[in-house]
Design a protein around this motif. Structure first.
Motif, mmCIF file in Angstrom:
data_model
loop_
_atom_site.group_PDB
_atom_site.id
_atom_site.type_symbol
_atom_site.label_atom_id
_atom_site.label_comp_id
_atom_site.label_asym_id
_atom_site.label_seq_id
_atom_site.Cartn_x
_atom_site.Cartn_y
_atom_site.Cartn_z
ATOM 1 N N MET A 1 0.833 -1.185 0.000
ATOM 2 C CA MET A 1 0.000 0.000 0.000
ATOM 3 C C MET A 1 0.882 1.254 0.000
ATOM 4 S SD MET A 1 -3.222 1.062 2.437
ATOM 5 C CE MET A 1 -2.381 0.935 3.981
ATOM 6 N N ILE A 2 1.962 1.229 0.743
ATOM 7 C CA ILE A 2 2.866 2.393 0.780
ATOM 8 C C ILE A 2 3.478 2.632 -0.603
ATOM 9 C CG2 ILE A 2 4.998 3.313 1.790
ATOM 10 C CD1 ILE A 2 2.689 3.273 3.756
ATOM 11 N N ILE A 3 3.840 1.544 -1.286
ATOM 12 C CA ILE A 3 4.423 1.677 -2.623
ATOM 13 C C ILE A 3 3.406 2.314 -3.576
ATOM 14 C CG2 ILE A 3 5.343 0.409 -4.612
ATOM 15 C CD1 ILE A 3 7.232 0.460 -2.191
ATOM 16 N N GLU A 4 2.155 1.873 -3.492
ATOM 17 C CA GLU A 4 1.108 2.449 -4.339
ATOM 18 C C GLU A 4 0.924 3.928 -4.015
ATOM 19 O OE1 GLU A 4 -3.610 1.861 -5.447
ATOM 20 O OE2 GLU A 4 -2.607 0.332 -4.238
ATOM 21 N N HIS B 1 1.545 7.217 -6.574
ATOM 22 C CA HIS B 1 0.610 8.303 -6.871
ATOM 23 C C HIS B 1 1.263 9.663 -6.631
ATOM 24 C CE1 HIS B 1 -3.002 6.073 -7.800
ATOM 25 N NE2 HIS B 1 -2.785 5.280 -6.753
ATOM 26 N N VAL B 2 1.975 9.780 -5.534
ATOM 27 C CA VAL B 2 2.657 11.037 -5.218
ATOM 28 C C VAL B 2 3.696 11.349 -6.298
ATOM 29 C CG1 VAL B 2 4.182 12.202 -3.567
ATOM 30 C CG2 VAL B 2 2.235 10.868 -2.733
ATOM 31 N N ALA B 3 4.464 10.340 -6.703
ATOM 32 C CA ALA B 3 5.494 10.534 -7.724
ATOM 33 C C ALA B 3 4.876 10.948 -9.061
ATOM 34 C CB ALA B 3 6.316 9.256 -7.897
ATOM 35 N N SER B 4 3.648 10.504 -9.318
ATOM 36 C CA SER B 4 2.965 10.859 -10.565
ATOM 37 C C SER B 4 2.313 12.233 -10.499
ATOM 38 C CB SER B 4 1.890 9.818 -10.884
ATOM 39 O OG SER B 4 2.478 8.567 -11.123
ATOM 40 N N GLY B 5 2.421 12.881 -9.345
ATOM 41 C CA GLY B 5 1.851 14.210 -9.195
ATOM 42 C C GLY B 5 0.394 14.218 -8.772
ATOM 43 N N ASN B 6 -0.119 13.053 -8.391
ATOM 44 C CA ASN B 6 -1.511 12.965 -7.944
ATOM 45 C C ASN B 6 -1.637 13.413 -6.491
ATOM 46 O OD1 ASN B 6 -2.388 11.814 -10.380
ATOM 47 N ND2 ASN B 6 -1.728 9.805 -9.704
#
Length: 54
Positions: free
Chosen positions: A1-4, A8-13
């Motif tokens: 879950m942390i990786i997911e 999302h954060v890395a994708s700018g979401n």
């Protein structure tokens, strides 16, 4: 879950963490999902939250 989450954060979401058991008003939930309160209420009543990807 942390990786997911980090993906999302890395994708700018935008990511919002809400503790389990937290009660939200329909307006708070609609704001978090970026939909109108009437639209969210309609989806809740119809049981069609899949439209929001939930």
């Amino acid at each position: 879950m942390i990786i997911e989450l980090l993906g999302h954060v890395a994708s700018g979401n935008m990511v919002t963490l809400v503790p389990v058991g937290t009660m939200l008003t329909t307006q708070q939930a609609a704001d978090m999902l970026n939909v109108s309160r009437p639209h969210l209420t309609k989806l809740l009543k119809s049981g069609d939250l899949g439209e929001l990807g939930l």
